[in-house]
Design an enzyme around this catalytic site. Structure first.
Site, PDB file in Angstrom:
ATOM      1  N   CYS A  84       0.818  -1.214   0.000  1.00 45.68           N
ATOM      2  CA  CYS A  84       0.000   0.000   0.000  1.00 45.68           C
ATOM      3  C   CYS A  84       0.848   1.258   0.000  1.00 45.68           C
ATOM      4  O   CYS A  84       1.786   1.401   0.791  1.00 45.68           O
ATOM      5  CB  CYS A  84      -0.997  -0.045   1.157  1.00 45.68           C
ATOM      6  SG  CYS A  84      -0.852   1.203   2.421  1.00 45.68           S
ATOM      7  N   CYS A  87       1.222   3.299   3.129  1.00 40.60           N
ATOM      8  CA  CYS A  87       2.084   2.636   4.119  1.00 40.60           C
ATOM      9  C   CYS A  87       3.551   2.890   3.798  1.00 40.60           C
ATOM     10  O   CYS A  87       4.358   3.156   4.689  1.00 40.60           O
ATOM     11  CB  CYS A  87       1.821   1.136   4.135  1.00 40.60           C
ATOM     12  SG  CYS A  87       0.101   0.730   4.414  1.00 40.60           S
TER      13      CYS A  87
END
Ligand code: FAD
Ligand code: NAG
Ligand code: NAG
Length: 758
Positions: A84, A87
């Site tokens: 992600c 992230c």
């Protein structure tokens, strides 16, 4: 017959091929297994967004219970998915946070779990994680069913996260035992505190209610002894008026009896308080305070402490580092090939180019570098390298001083600081020198350093961490200035990571360097009060601190002394070499008749069948082993029994030789057994040929050597006797002839005289 032989040969070849293939195959399997393991390891270590160097606990299905349930400290967990984007963008912030609150670990720790990992999916769904990244706070002594508290708010700001964590910490009910009180204090409480606690320093941080500095410093110092920190609100009128506090925040040291002083700092901020408080006398990391008790024996061996100026660089440290690196660390590698050889070349090359050493050392480094450049093969042995290093070709005025004399890298104990400290110093210095004198590659020094560290640096975990850092961010360094600052900041990162580790010298705590007392201008604060390095000033400071001109030369061995020592060493080396050559020649001489004797020995041995069988298989080896036994023995006086002038001597000699051969064979056989026993007992210790030959001289194998010499003397003596005998005979026969001639001549004349007489 022919066919058979061919077939045999073919099958032989086939079997040898198959065996070769078998070994090849097994080697392949081994290599495959190794790479597979490495791959596995690296995927384990690098699957997520964090590595072990990040000081973030990696949570997985296997350990999440043990980490989260009933932990004595609070824990913040990041649930993320490695794919992600948010992230990935958040991970540097989280890493920075981990470095920033590293000292808080006993009270609150950071962890992370990769929910993209199939194995962890169950864990993540248990905690009802739906989006990434999600941060959760688990208070100390959490129960099994605890799902944690979600940390909301800005995920790009370390300060905001830190404040959020403090807020959550304050609300915990079972209080983490390692966490000091965070609430504000009062005059009454302080008086009781000083009465009941025996603490050397009490620091009071006066601040507004919205300020977090007090609580941050309390947590920052929770691992330190002899100091307690409390926060006092600006509304605490008693104390504020008593101490006359006008500035918030500000820090005061408060002592029993109501004495107090203001803590002097450049800027009233967290980091400055920390530097100042950590520097107070007696303030040490818990568990590090007790100076190791040394017994008297080790004390007497210990070197004397060399007083020095802590804000200077010493050439003695740098030369000691080179001595250790080149003579000890590299010596662990018998041959350099491939990447290691390239790394060695680069290392020596940057040393030769940029090291600001004394002329003798520079001459040596240059000759080393030149020599390495001229090695065209794909491998170089340490032995060959070492010969140049020790200047065996005697380049004039070139030497690397031997031994270590640590000065600013001295440790309070023998296992602390020293070489790694010298290594850092060396490379900082080289990055500075490269900026001054460097060519076109701003990363030349850093690449050389990375190569050296990853190939040769003895501390393997250190090397791994350093490689990780280099891989992660070395590409950022685009200029010489970048390189200097990169190494400075990575060194600080290492300092941060290993602060409090066993390798930390309590007398030289790991701090973010340079501290304000070395360089005040290097430190500043952002608008929000967060500490910030003034990198421009840091650069100036580093250039001054590590400047070649500023290096102190105290405690250095005199150049002429170094050269004299080297000459002496060289001369003694030559002498031993010459000695060896003489011995070798003597051996070869002695060996020629020895081989002849050996042949006859074998003839005799053929008759003695049993002995012959025992001898045969390792005859060669034994001869090789036996050879050195003659080395080092001076020829003894000729023994009487060899002065035998008769031609019969030949036969006599043969008989004797046979006798010697059989008797010595018996001896040798027992000796062989003894030696084999001894070898197996001593293991590899006996590989030293000198030791081996000494032992053999002591053993009765010497008898055999004596025989060999005896034979050689005999052959030499024989020919001498031969010649002299010939001469004597020749002389005697000619005198005899002369005498006869004179005799007959006179007789004839007498008779003639008689006849002629009338
Ligand atoms: C490449 C490398 C990696 C290492 N990795 C690890 C590791 O992972 N774990 C571990 O336990 N030990 C590691 N070490 C050893 C550790 O870093 C120290 O060298 C050792 O503990 C000795 O510490 P010291 O107190 O002498 O200071 P050092 O950290 O060795 O520093 C030496 C001197 O350099 C100066 N200095 C300090 N910080 C800076 C800076 N940021 N910039 C410029 N100068 C500075 C100071 O004058 C200091 O005295 C590593 C060493 C090296 C060379
Ligand atoms: C939790 O840990 C404490 C000590 O840290 C221990 O005394 C206690 O029994 C533990 N509780 C549970 C439920 O494991
Ligand atoms: C140590 O070196 C610094 C920097 O050169 C200098 O200012 C200081 O006076 C020196 N201290 C001593 C005790 O020599």
């Amino acid at each position: 017959m022919n066919q058979l032989a061919k077939m045999a040969r073919r099958s032989n070849r086939a079997s040898s091929r198959s065996s070769r293939e078998m070994t090849k195959y097994s080697r392949h399997v081994a290599v495959f297994r190794l790479t597979f393991c490495l791959l596995l390891l690296s995927t384990v270590a690098e699957a997520g967004l964090y590595t072990t160097s990040d000081q973030i606990v990696a949570i997985s299905l296997d350990n999440y219970k043990s980490v989260l349930v009933n932990s004595s400290s609070a824990i913040v967990v990041e649930f993320y998915a490695s794919w992600c984007g948010h992230c990935i963008a958040f991970s540097p912030v989280y890493k920075r946070l981990a470095r920033d609150i590293k000292e808080w670990k006993p009270a609150v720790d950071l962890a992370a779990i990769d929910c993209a990992d199939e194995n962890n999916r169950k864990v993540c769904s248990n905690f009802s994680i739906t989006g990434y990244p999600t941060l959760k706070f688990f208070h100390a002594f959490g129960r099994k069913d605890s799902t944690g508290q979600r940390i909301k708010g800005v995920l790009h700001d370390v300060q905001a996260l830190r404040h959020e964590i403090i807020d959550l910490m304050e609300k915990q009910d079972p209080w983490p035992p390692a966490c000091p009180p965070l609430e504000p204090t009062s005059q009454a409480e302080i008086d009781i505190f000083l009465e009941t606690n025996n603490v050397r320093h009490l620091a009071l941080i006066f601040e507004n209610v919205s300020s977090y500095i007090g609580r941050e410093v309390i947590l920052d110092l929770l691992q330190f002894e002899n100091i307690a920190v409390r926060r006092v609100l600006s509304t605490e009128d008693d104390l504020v008026t008593k101490l006359g506090v006008t500035e918030f925040p500000s820090c005061y040291l408060y002592y029993p009896g109501g004495n107090y002083t203001r803590l002097k700092v450049n800027i009233e901020a967290r980091t400055f308080y920390l530097y100042a408080l950590q520097g107070l006398p007696g303030v040490v990391r818990s568990g590090k305070s007790a100076p190791a008790t040394r017994d008297n024996t080790s004390k007497s061996i210990e070197e004397v402490w060399r007083p020095h100026n802590r804000s200077r660089v010493y050439m003695a440290d740098l030369e000691s580092t080179l001595h250790y690196s080149l003579r000890v660390e590299l010596a662990a590698h018998p041959v350099f090939t491939g990447e290691a050889l390239t790394s060695l070349r680069n290392y020596i090359s940057v040393l030769a180019k940029y090291f600001p050493g004394r002329p003798i050392l520079m001459n040596l480094l240059k000759s080393l570098s030149l020599w390495l450049d001229n090695q065209t093969g794909d491998q170089v042995s340490y032995q060959a390298f070492s010969e140049i290093l020790e200047n065996s070709v005697q380049v004039p005025d070139a030497a690397l001083p031997e031994g270590v004399r640590w000065v600013s890298c001295q440790g309070s104990q023998p296992h602390l600081r020293r070489y790694p400290c010298g290594m850092w110093t060396l490379f900082h210095l080289l990055t500075i020198q490269a900026k001054k004198f460097g060519g076109s590659d701003p990363k030349e020094v850093l690449n050389a350093m990375t190569g050296y560290i990853s190939n040769f640096f003895g501390c393997r975990p250190c090397a791994e961490h350093f490689e990780n850092m280099a891989k992660e961010s070395l590409t950022e360094a685009k200029t010489f200035t970048d390189s200097i600052l990169w190494l400075w900041s990575r060194h600080n990162r290492v300092n941060n990571r290993i602060a409090g580790a066993l390798s930390e010298d309590p007398k030289f705590p790991k701090i973010q360097w340079p501290p304000p007392d070395l360089c005040a201008d290097c430190h500043t604060v952002k608008d929000n009060g967060e500490h910030k390095w003034n990198t421009q000033q840091v650069l100036l400071f580093l250039q001054k601190y590590y400047s070649a001109e500023g290096i102190l030369t105290d405690y250095l061995e005199d150049e002429s002394e170094v050269l004299a020592k080297q000459k002496l060493k060289h001369a003694s080396l030559l002498q031993t070499e010459a000695q060896k050559r003489i011995e070798r020649e003597a051996l070869e001489k002695a060996n020629a008749p020895n081989i002849a004797a050996q042949k006859e020995e074998e003839e005799v041995a053929d008759e003695d069948e049993e002995a012959g069988k025992a001898l045969e298989p390792d005859g060669d080896r034994r001869q090789m082993i036996r050879r050195p036994s003659i080395v080092g023995m001076k020829p003894r006086e000729v023994r009487e029994d060899i002065v035998d002038l008769d031609s019969v001597v030949n036969r006599h000699f043969k008989a004797k030789a046979a006798q010697v051969a059989t008797s010595s064979r018996v001896k040798r056989r027992t000796l062989q057994r003894n030696r084999e026993e001894r070898d197996s007992r001593l293991g590899a210790v006996l590989i030293d040929p000198n030791v081996a030959s000494d032992e053999r001289d002591l053993s009765d194998d010497g008898g055999l050597a004596r025989r060999a010499r005896w034979m050689s003397m005999l052959s030499i003596g024989f020919s001498k006797v031969d010649v002299s005998l010939c001469v004597i005979l020749y002389f005697m026969s000619s005198t005899c002839l002369l005498a006869m001639y004179i005799f007959f001549k006179t007789r004839l004349r007498l008779r003639r005289a008689k006849v002629s007489l009338p």
